[in-house]
Design an enzyme around this catalytic site. Structure first.
Site, PDB file in Angstrom:
ATOM      1  N   HIS A  82      32.741 -38.425 -45.236  1.00  0.00           N
ATOM      2  CA  HIS A  82      33.403 -38.632 -46.700  1.00  0.00           C
ATOM      3  C   HIS A  82      32.859 -40.077 -47.288  1.00  0.00           C
ATOM      4  O   HIS A  82      31.963 -40.484 -46.825  1.00  0.00           O
ATOM      5  CB  HIS A  82      34.809 -38.966 -46.640  1.00  0.00           C
ATOM      6  CG  HIS A  82      35.604 -37.387 -46.373  1.00  0.00           C
ATOM      7  ND1 HIS A  82      36.360 -37.008 -47.249  1.00  0.00           N
ATOM      8  CD2 HIS A  82      35.866 -36.807 -45.304  1.00  0.00           C
ATOM      9  CE1 HIS A  82      36.830 -35.987 -46.892  1.00  0.00           C
ATOM     10  NE2 HIS A  82      36.758 -35.716 -45.660  1.00  0.00           N
TER      11      HIS A  82
ATOM     12  N   GLU B  60      33.465 -42.640 -43.224  1.00  0.00           N
ATOM     13  CA  GLU B  60      33.354 -43.042 -44.548  1.00  0.00           C
ATOM     14  C   GLU B  60      32.318 -43.879 -45.097  1.00  0.00           C
ATOM     15  O   GLU B  60      31.696 -44.999 -44.299  1.00  0.00           O
ATOM     16  CB  GLU B  60      34.797 -43.731 -44.974  1.00  0.00           C
ATOM     17  CG  GLU B  60      35.846 -43.042 -44.611  1.00  0.00           C
ATOM     18  CD  GLU B  60      36.267 -42.161 -46.074  1.00  0.00           C
ATOM     19  OE1 GLU B  60      35.565 -42.060 -46.782  1.00  0.00           O
ATOM     20  OE2 GLU B  60      37.457 -41.623 -45.757  1.00  0.00           O
TER      21      GLU B  60
END
Length: 379
Positions: free
Chosen positions: A263, A339
């Site tokens: 992500h 992330e």
């Protein structure tokens, strides 16, 4: 005459008004919402006819975006050739995001982050399947009729561990597929000793783009009907979230020993992971694997760190509709969300490029080392 357009793959902008001041050409713009959703933040548009002209692009609805904190200390990216994307002056002024730039050529593109086109996605799949250790499968169709593709890398008959990586559940997080490109380049490199060692022990199941519909539509977070795929894992349906339905079905058929969901984060200028500490079945063995993985990743990539990230979820309070938590609980395995920033890496800043597609791809290459650090202990 200056023209602004976004009628192309992942394009997103609406022109509200064009005016002139003594200092610049001013373009008032709005970012379109995801279809059937209130999410928006991704933008990608083309400007023609503004060579050597001072321009201000004012995104009027920036304060209403999904993550307004993401605009603080943020700089948009621009490109003349759609290959090299550099940062341009950008300021968040309370309600509007203002991009200031004087193009050097007649055609220039601006975006929230370096786009990863559907055409490049198809090229990546086609390139990967040429490897003798890689199988490309179509596991289902999206709601827009696009292919949902799975790469199986390794030999299921000789390797026992099953490692899954997926990316772009949130389509506007294009750095996730750049990560995947780097990861696949490293894993399919026949001269890479880390890859050779891993493929003796594990088979990799890779979905480089979970949300091709949202990617092509220029969405930030949802698919063609406004579903946030990373909240669909408990009860996905073919009518609302076929992307999750088909991948989850394959996972149940094959099994999972390690899961990585890739992500991007709008607000935090760091690379980090989020674990599954809040799921009911979390135990000390998984915690030990998490620590080993993070320590090895910190050594393999200076761009990775474990000091700044999301708050830890209290025991038993995890949202199981999120992929990382659902997979951890269902398969009792090591499961992470990785992330990356939309901004820059505050630990190793780059004034010209910020966090970039190249560094995203390198972080993907570097993940082979922490995977190898834990592979023997996964089961």
């Amino acid at each position: 005459m200056v023209k602004i357009s976004s009628q192309f793959d992942s394009g997103n902008i609406e022109l509200v008004q064009h005016s002139k001041t003594a200092a610049a050409e001013c373009f008032e713009l709005n970012i379109r919402k995801d279809h059937q959703s209130d999410f928006f933040q991704w933008f990608h548009f083309r400007v023609q006819g503004a060579k050597d002209t001072a321009c201000e692009f004012i995104l009027l609805n920036a304060s209403e975006a999904a993550y307004p904190a993401g605009w603080d200390d943020y700089q948009a990216v621009a490109s003349y050739d759609r290959e090299e994307w550099f940062r341009v002056d950008t300021a968040y002024k309370g309600k509007s995001l203002v991009i200031t730039h004087q193009p050097e050529y007649d055609s220039v593109y601006y975006a929230y982050f370096t786009p990863y086109s559907y055409e490049r996605h198809m090229d990546l799949l086609s390139w990967a399947q040429l490897s003798p250790v890689c199988l490309l499968q179509d596991i289902g169709n999206t709601l827009d009729g696009n292919d949902l593709s799975l790469l199986t890398i390794g030999n299921p008959e000789t390797a026992s561990r099953k490692i899954w990586l997926i990316a772009r559940q949130h389509p506007g997080e294009s750095m996730a597929e750049w990560f995947m490109e780097g990861f696949l380049q490293a894993l399919l490199d026949s001269d890479n000793p880390t890859s050779k060692a891993l493929l003796q022990q594990a088979v990799f199941y890779v979905v480089p783009n979970m949300n091709p519909d949202g990617s092509m539509r220029g969405h930030l977070r949802t698919n063609a009907v406004g579903a946030n795929l990373n909240r669909e894992w408990v009860e996905p349906t073919l009518e609302r979230s076929p992307e999750v339905y088909y991948v989850r079905q394959k996972m149940q058929e094959i099994g999972v020993d390690l899961f990585l969901d890739i992500h991007g984060d709008e607000a935090l200028p760091y690379n980090f992971v989020a674990g599954s500490e809040g799921v009911p079945s979390y135990h000390s063995s998984i915690q030990s694997l998490e620590e080993s993985f993070k320590q090895a990743y910190s050594l393999s990539s200076p761009d990775f760190q474990d000091k700044v990230g999301y708050p830890k979820t209290p025991a038993g309070k995890a949202n199981l509709s999120i992929a990382c938590n659902y997979v951890a609980e269902t398969f009792n395995c090591l499961s992470f969300t990785i992330e990356m920033p939309f901004k820059d890496n505050a630990d190793l800043p780059d004034a010209l490029y910020g966090w970039s597609s190249n560094r995203s791809a390198q972080l993907g290459r570097d993940v082979l080392v922490p995977i190898r650090a834990v592979v023997n202990d996964l089961r």
